[in-house]
Design an enzyme around this catalytic site. Structure first.
Site, PDB file in Angstrom:
ATOM      1  N   HIS A 136      -8.001  -5.116  -0.567  1.00  0.00           N
ATOM      2  CA  HIS A 136      -6.792  -4.412  -0.194  1.00  0.00           C
ATOM      3  C   HIS A 136      -5.829  -5.431   0.655  1.00  0.00           C
ATOM      4  CE1 HIS A 136      -4.165  -1.023  -0.229  1.00  0.00           C
ATOM      5  NE2 HIS A 136      -4.078  -1.036   1.241  1.00  0.00           N
ATOM      6  N   SER A 161       0.899  -1.307  -0.075  1.00  0.00           N
ATOM      7  CA  SER A 161      -0.005  -0.003   0.174  1.00  0.00           C
ATOM      8  C   SER A 161       0.795   1.106  -0.044  1.00  0.00           C
ATOM      9  CB  SER A 161      -0.686  -0.135   1.225  1.00  0.00           C
ATOM     10  OG  SER A 161      -1.837   0.878   0.864  1.00  0.00           O
TER      11      SER A 161
END
Length: 704
Positions: free
Chosen positions: A677, A562
């Site tokens: 995610h 991320s």
């Protein structure tokens, strides 16, 4: 909305629309890979399948892959691993995945049973069975019980692991969905119980009720059996905000002391509004402050900036409190007092409350200490809780009905353990220990410091073999994050130890500015125009490892996810000669487009806004996508994404791979269909990801 309210809202709506249009036009005229931003397009998915086949063909044919996969899966699915629990009124609850429960099972037991080696569990909800019955790709994302009984729950179910989820009312006693119960269709939404017939809901209500980041900015009150279209609006933020959230302040008995809404202006700023009989009141807290709960009859507020109300000065990072009765009588005139103020190299890491106590976890030079706080008449007193030293400690569960808590205790080499604590009797006992995943007897952890280019000392942990020779030959993976005030703290390396350390390799974790290891200031030193500071710190740690002859550029790889994926992208685009491997998990990469992709607009406070010329200039100076250029050799990165990632858009990773291909540079790309995610939706997918990563790292860094 009445005409006067509509007129008042028009300027902000127009401003938000103009900014959105400007961001949408932030396209490099010569960028040939914009087409990859269509997530579910047929051609785009076909492109991803071809890339996956190439990557799997190379990595899964390596003889190490199958061994790594089986080792990782054995560790992840171990029947003896810790079952982490919550302490609720109805017992100890846990969500568990294994080879028989791939999607997972929500279950319950008692403290007495949990103490045994093989507890008996009562199943509340079998998500595998539910998904099969409904022919859905459900990923369970937790539930919220209605206090104080906690029988009725609002559970979140996601399609494939997306942040967007549907919410359904469930009876945890009858173990069934409530007939004609609350149901909220899929969306990015937040919900709070008020009572058995009332919810406060922030979601997409249609008609432009989402921010540019894709989150709701309108909160409504929803009654049982009421259609969504008839819910009553109670708060409206701005379309330029990140989002709005419902606020319900309850004590340990389940009594509500205030309801309201939180206007999240940016990822670091917010405003609180509480509803009162005479109308809503906006609280006079600083924007970088957060209400974090109730304890001992006090309202608790954490400060991420210095504040001086009524000639009383509170330092950045402090925890303050108000007498709840005084605050309820007049929130704007209530007097705050100090609970905790960090010293140099300290930070408040965690906060939990039991029925009568407050538990604070304090970081001191990235080491955890835990204290029990109690408010007695006019002051807070604290007592240390004697947990093992030189470990990372987190409160994993706390009871609001009793003075009981559970702690997780671990470090890089010590298997994680669960400790039970009764604050009333001061009883502290170790209940569970996770199985040993690798032989750590031959390893040590060094706590080192590198000097960044501005002279700041950057701490990092080096996990290595005791007998390691510092001749620059140790294959080393350097992990970092450095954003959003997130702290990287020691935790048991588990599969990483088995797949990487046992081979004689080293693993490094860097505590970069942008994180929260030393409080808000450590984060604020690397925001916006100063974001390059994070990349500089990471590069400084890499150079320090080489200077100390722990490793060399031939043997050094970087890994992050991320924001950490952006960190890796910045490192290899700025200093590619330092590294021979790079693992980018669900990365940000095209920072000139990030505000138009996924939830990117919610991170403008962290990076800046490319729609504003001055801010675009500092983003453009490091955006990895634009910094990939001909004439340089990059360390053949492994890029991992998920089609279902609705937070960091998968096109960041897709476009990185496509541009590397256009430059004639080698790379590996793998896009998991599910996972959101997290990039993995279950333990099988997680084991596969680990096996791919460490097969790749071994090929790049260990092979001659």
């Amino acid at each position: 909305m009445n005409k006067s309210l509509l007129s008042a809202a028009l300027p902000s709506i127009a401003r938000a629309t103009a900014l959105a249009q400007e961001r949408a036009t932030l396209v490099e005229a010569d960028d040939p890979f914009l087409w990859l931003e269509d997530i579910e397009g047929r051609g785009q998915l076909a492109w991803a399948r071809v890339e996956n086949e190439k990557t799997l063909g190379v990595l899964q044919s390596d003889p190490r892959y199958r061994r790594f996969y089986e080792q990782a899966l054995t560790i992840l699915q171990s029947k003896d691993r810790i079952a982490y629990v919550s302490l609720g009124r109805r017992g100890l609850e846990n969500f568990w995945k294994d080879e028989d429960h791939v999607r997972g099972v929500w279950r319950r037991t008692t403290l007495e049973r949990y103490r045994s080696q093989d507890p008996q569990w009562e199943t509340i909800l079998d998500v595998d069975a539910l998904a099969n019955a409904e022919n859905k790709n459900w990923v369970f994302q937790g539930g919220s019980g209605l206090p104080p009984e906690e029988r009725l729950c609002l559970i979140s179910l996601s399609d494939g692991g997306k942040d967007a989820a549907s919410i359904r009312e469930f009876d945890s006693e009858t173990k069934s969905f409530v007939a004609d119960g609350f149901y909220l269709p899929e969306g990015k939404q937040d919900v709070s119980w008020v009572d058995g017939d009332t919810l406060l809901v922030a979601r997409d209500w249609g008609g432009g009720s989402l921010t540019q980041a894709g989150y709701p900015f309108v909160v409504k009150e929803l009654k049982r059996t009421q259609p969504l279209g008839e819910a009553r609006e109670i708060f409206r933020g701005e379309p330029t905000d990140v989002q709005a959230l419902p606020l319900v302040l309850r004590d340990s008995e389940g009594r509500i002391h205030a309801t309201g809404a939180i206007r999240v202006i940016s990822s670091v700023e917010c405003e609180y509004v509480v509803f009162r009989p005479d109308g809503p009141i906006k609280l006079n807290l600083p924007k970088k402050a957060a209400i974090v709960g109730l304890a001992s009859g006090r309202l608790l507020v954490n400060l991420d900036e210095e504040w001086e109300p009524d000639d009383v000065r509170f330092e950045t990072g402090s925890l303050i409190s108000y007498d709840l009765a005084e605050w309820k009588q007049d929130p704007l005139r209530a007097k705050a007092s100090l609970v905790f103020q960090p010293r140099s190299r300290q930070a408040l890491s965690g906060l939990s409350s039991t029925k009568n106590f407050l538990i604070l976890t304090i970081l001191e030079n990235v080491q955890s200490k835990v204290f029990l706080y109690k408010y007695d008449k006019k002051a807070w007193s604290s007592t240390p809780i004697p947990l093992p030293q030189h470990t990372n400690v987190n409160v994993s569960a706390a009871s609001r009905q009793a003075d009981q808590a559970m702690f997780t205790v671990s470090n890089y080499l010590r298997p994680t353990s669960i400790w039970y604590f009764d604050a009333e009797t001061q009883n502290l006992e170790e209940l569970k220990t996770t199985p040993t995943a690798f032989d750590a007897s031959n390893h040590v952890v060094d706590h080192c410091e590198a000097t960044s280019c501005d002279g700041t000392s950057i701490p990092y942990f080096l996990v290595r073999a005791k007998n390691a020779r510092f001749d620059g030959a140790i294959p080393t993976l350097l992990y970092g994050y450095g954003g959003f005030q997130v702290s990287l703290l020691p935790s048991y390396l588990g599969p990483v130890g088995r797949l990487w350390l046992e081979q004689g390799n080293a693993y490094v974790v860097a505590n970069l500015r942008g994180g929260g290891e030393f409080g808000p200031q450590w984060h604020q030193a690397a925001q916006g125009a100063m974001k390059q500071t994070t990349w500089d710190d990471f590069i400084a740690v890499a150079e320090d490892l080489i200077r100390r002859k722990v490793t060399s550029p031939r043997r050094l790889g970087v890994i992050g996810g991320s924001q950490g994926g952006l960190l890796v992208g910045a490192a290899i685009s700025q200093r590619p000669e330092l590294f021979n491997a790079a693992i980018m998990q669900v990365p940000l990469f095209d920072m000139l487009r990030y505000t138009s992709l996924g939830a990117g607009a919610s991170w403008i406070a962290e990076y800046g806004d490319p729609a504003i010329a001055e801010q675009r200039s500092w983003i453009e100076a490091y955006s990895p996508y634009q910094k990939l250029v001909p004439g340089k050799t990059y360390p053949a990165p492994l890029i991992l994404t998920s089609t279902k990632d609705d937070r960091v858009h998968p096109s960041h990773g897709r476009k990185a791979a496509a541009k590397l291909a256009a430059l004639g540079q080698p790379y590996f790309y793998y896009e998991n269909t599910d996972g959101g995610h997290a990039a993995t939706a279950n333990l099988i997918e997680y084991a596969r990801r680990l096996a791919l990563e460490y097969t790749y790292a071994s090929k790049r860094l260990c092979s001659e």
